[in-house]
Design a protein around this motif. Structure first.
Motif, mmCIF file in Angstrom:
data_model
loop_
_atom_site.group_PDB
_atom_site.id
_atom_site.type_symbol
_atom_site.label_atom_id
_atom_site.label_comp_id
_atom_site.label_asym_id
_atom_site.label_seq_id
_atom_site.Cartn_x
_atom_site.Cartn_y
_atom_site.Cartn_z
ATOM 1 N N ARG A 112 48.544 36.461 34.324
ATOM 2 C CA ARG A 112 47.149 36.188 34.653
ATOM 3 C C ARG A 112 46.540 35.207 33.658
ATOM 4 O O ARG A 112 45.811 34.287 34.038
ATOM 5 C CB ARG A 112 46.383 37.509 34.641
ATOM 6 N N ARG A 119 43.867 27.178 35.657
ATOM 7 C CA ARG A 119 42.821 26.864 36.618
ATOM 8 C C ARG A 119 41.548 26.406 35.919
ATOM 9 O O ARG A 119 40.807 25.587 36.436
ATOM 10 C CB ARG A 119 42.529 28.083 37.489
ATOM 11 N N GLU A 172 50.954 36.958 43.075
ATOM 12 C CA GLU A 172 49.585 37.462 42.903
ATOM 13 C C GLU A 172 49.293 38.630 43.835
ATOM 14 O O GLU A 172 48.487 39.502 43.509
ATOM 15 C CB GLU A 172 48.599 36.325 43.172
ATOM 16 N N PHE A 176 49.101 44.448 45.044
ATOM 17 C CA PHE A 176 48.148 45.132 45.914
ATOM 18 C C PHE A 176 48.793 46.346 46.570
ATOM 19 O O PHE A 176 49.920 46.278 47.075
ATOM 20 C CB PHE A 176 47.613 44.174 46.983
ATOM 21 N N ARG B 112 37.445 32.694 43.786
ATOM 22 C CA ARG B 112 37.965 33.277 42.552
ATOM 23 C C ARG B 112 37.385 34.675 42.336
ATOM 24 O O ARG B 112 38.100 35.591 41.945
ATOM 25 C CB ARG B 112 37.583 32.361 41.378
ATOM 26 N N TYR B 115 39.209 37.249 44.635
ATOM 27 C CA TYR B 115 40.526 37.722 44.229
ATOM 28 C C TYR B 115 40.513 38.384 42.861
ATOM 29 O O TYR B 115 41.327 39.259 42.573
ATOM 30 C CB TYR B 115 41.555 36.591 44.295
ATOM 31 N N ASP B 116 39.586 37.982 42.002
ATOM 32 C CA ASP B 116 39.494 38.645 40.702
ATOM 33 C C ASP B 116 39.121 40.112 40.879
ATOM 34 O O ASP B 116 39.736 40.997 40.267
ATOM 35 C CB ASP B 116 38.465 37.934 39.810
ATOM 36 N N ALA B 118 39.507 41.855 43.578
ATOM 37 C CA ALA B 118 40.596 42.527 44.296
ATOM 38 C C ALA B 118 41.721 42.903 43.337
ATOM 39 O O ALA B 118 42.230 44.033 43.369
ATOM 40 C CB ALA B 118 41.123 41.620 45.415
ATOM 41 N N ARG B 119 42.089 41.985 42.456
ATOM 42 C CA ARG B 119 43.187 42.284 41.534
ATOM 43 C C ARG B 119 42.788 43.329 40.517
ATOM 44 O O ARG B 119 43.613 44.128 40.073
ATOM 45 C CB ARG B 119 43.636 40.992 40.828
ATOM 46 N N ASP B 120 41.510 43.336 40.157
ATOM 47 C CA ASP B 120 41.073 44.342 39.193
ATOM 48 C C ASP B 120 41.297 45.744 39.738
ATOM 49 O O ASP B 120 41.584 46.667 38.982
ATOM 50 C CB ASP B 120 39.585 44.136 38.866
#
Lengths: 209, 209
Positions: A112, A119, A172, A176, B112, B115-116, B118-120
Motif C-alpha cells: 500500500r 500515485r 488490491e 476483500f 481513491r 477504495y481506501d 473499502a480496503r480499510d
DNA sequence: GTCCGATGTGGACGATGTTTAGATAGCACT
DNA sequence: AGTGCTATCTAAACATCGTCCACATCGGAC
C-alpha cells in the motif's frame, strides 16, 4: 563532497540513523499497519527525537519514498525468483502474476505504501520501467518468450501494461472478503489467483493451459 | 461570515447538515485533493464548527463512508449508462470497462476515497455485489449476454471478478506519467484504454466452438 | 407557554508534521 | 594538544488534526 563513494549515509552520532529509520518504519508498518506509520512513531521506534529524521529526509514523504523503494526491490526480487523457477516460458507469465499477487498479499501494508507514494507523484519508480532491468522489463521479456511478436513494440508495451494492470488490480482486490467463497471454491487462495489469471489475457494469443 | 456557497444566513439549526457535510466534502475533495479532506476542513466548508459533524457521523470514517457511498452510486450510474449505450452485447464489455476507467479518471479523488475506505474494512460495499442489482451484477449479466455460459456459475463469477480487477488496475495506473507516450501512440487516452482492454480477456472465450 | 431532546458552539486534550535554537560529537588542520 | 567546522541530535514551540466535553439554543410535543 568528502566521502561520496560511501554514499550520503554515514551519520556520526547514531551509527546509521537513515538505515535505522527505514528499518523502524518497516517494523511499525508490519506491527501496526499503514495508518500507524507516523514520523513520530518511527522516530520513537528508532529511539530518537521527532526532529532527528529531518537530518536524513526532507519530510515524511521522503521517508515513505525510501520505504517504498525497498518494497519495489523486494517485489523485483520476488518476480525474478518466480521467472527463474518457471518450468516453461508459457507458464512463466502466470507464475509472474501469481508471484506478484502473493507478494502483495504477504506484504499488504508495504504494498500500500508503494502505490500510495507512486500515485501521490503520478509516477511509478524509475526502477520499474527501466529498459534494461526492472520488473516492467521482466514482464515484457517474458511475454516475448511466451510468443509475442517482439517487432511490434507498441503491441508488446500494451500487453505488458495490460498484464501489470491486471495483476495490480487483483492484488488490491484479493483482500476483500467478498471473494472468500471463490477462494474456497477454487481450492485455496493461490488456486484462485491462477483461475483469475486464466481469465485475464496475460499470455498472447494461444492459451497457455 | 459567509462561507463558501451557502445561500444566505442559515438558521442556527441547519436544515440538513448531514447532506450539507457530504456535499462540502465532495467540494473539498474536488478542489484540494484527498490529502486535504479533513473533518475540520469539511466543517469549515459547510460553515459549522468542528464539533458539529459529530451529531451526524460517529467519526471521520463514517463521513468518508457516506462520501464513498455516493461515489459508488455515481459509478453504478455511469456503468448503467454505458451498458445502455452499447451497440452490441459483444461491445458492451469493453464499453463498461472504458466507462469504469473514465469515471475513475474524471473523479480521481473520489475514486481513491471509495477504495481506501473499502480496503480499510476489507469489504466492497454491499451495493456492488448484490445479486439483483449493483455494478458487479451488471458486469456479470453483460458477460452472459456476450456469450459466457450462464450454467457454469463459478466460471461466470471468476470472469466477472477478473474483469473488475483488470478495470480497477487500469484505473489506478492510468494516471501514471509512464504511460503518456502509449496514450499518444494510441491516439488519445480513451483509445489507450480500449487498446489495453483488448489485451485483457474481458470478453469470454468461446470454449464451446 | 414550558419542557426536552436534537442540534449547534467554544474550548480543551493529545497526537501529528514541521521548524527553530541550541547542545554535542566527530573530523580537519595547526 | 587545541581550535574550529559541520553534521547530527534534542528540546521546545507552532499550527493542524480528530475527538470529546460543558454549555447554548432551537423546534416541536405537551
Amino acid at each position: 563532497m568528502r566521502h561520496s563513494q560511501t554514499a550520503e549515509a554515514r551519520p556520526y552520532h547514531h551509527g546509521d540513523l537513515r538505515r535505522a529509520l527505514i528499518d523502524a518504519a518497516r517494523r511499525v508498518l508490519e506491527a501496526e499497519g499503514p495508518s500507524a506509520l507516523s514520523l513520530r512513531a518511527v522516530a520513537r521506534e528508532a529511539g530518537v527525537s521527532p526532529a532527528a529524521p529531518y537530518h536524513h529526509f526532507k519530510d515524511k514523504g521522503e521517508l515513505m519514498d525510501a520505504v517504498a523503494h525497498e518494497g519495489w526491490d523486494l517485489l523485483d526480487a520476488a518476480l525474478a525468483a518466480a521467472k527463474a523457477a518457471a518450468s516453461s516460458s508459457q507458464a512463466a507469465m502466470n507464475e509472474l502474476g501469481v508471484a506478484y499477487v502473493c507478494f502483495a498479499r504477504q506484504n499488504p501494508a508495504l504494498y500500500r505504501v508503494m502505490y500510495d507514494t507512486a500515485r501521490d507523484r503520478e509516477d511509478l519508480p524509475d526502477k520499474m520501467r527501466g529498459d534494461e532491468e526492472g520488473a516492467y522489463c521482466k514482464v515484457r521479456d517474458t511475454l516475448v518468450e511466451a510468443g509475442a511478436n517482439p517487432a511490434d513494440t507498441l503491441d508488446i508495451e500494451l500487453a505488458t501494461t495490460a498484464a501489470w494492470c491486471s495483476a495490480h488490480g487483483l492484488a488490491e482486490m484479493a483482500g476483500f472478503t467478498q471473494f472468500d467463497h471463490l477462494k474456497v471454491a477454487c481450492g485455496g487462495e493461490i488456486a484462485f489467483f491462477r483461475a483469475i489469471f486464466q481469465h485475464m489475457g496475460l499470455v498472447p494469443k494461444h492459451r497457455a493451459d
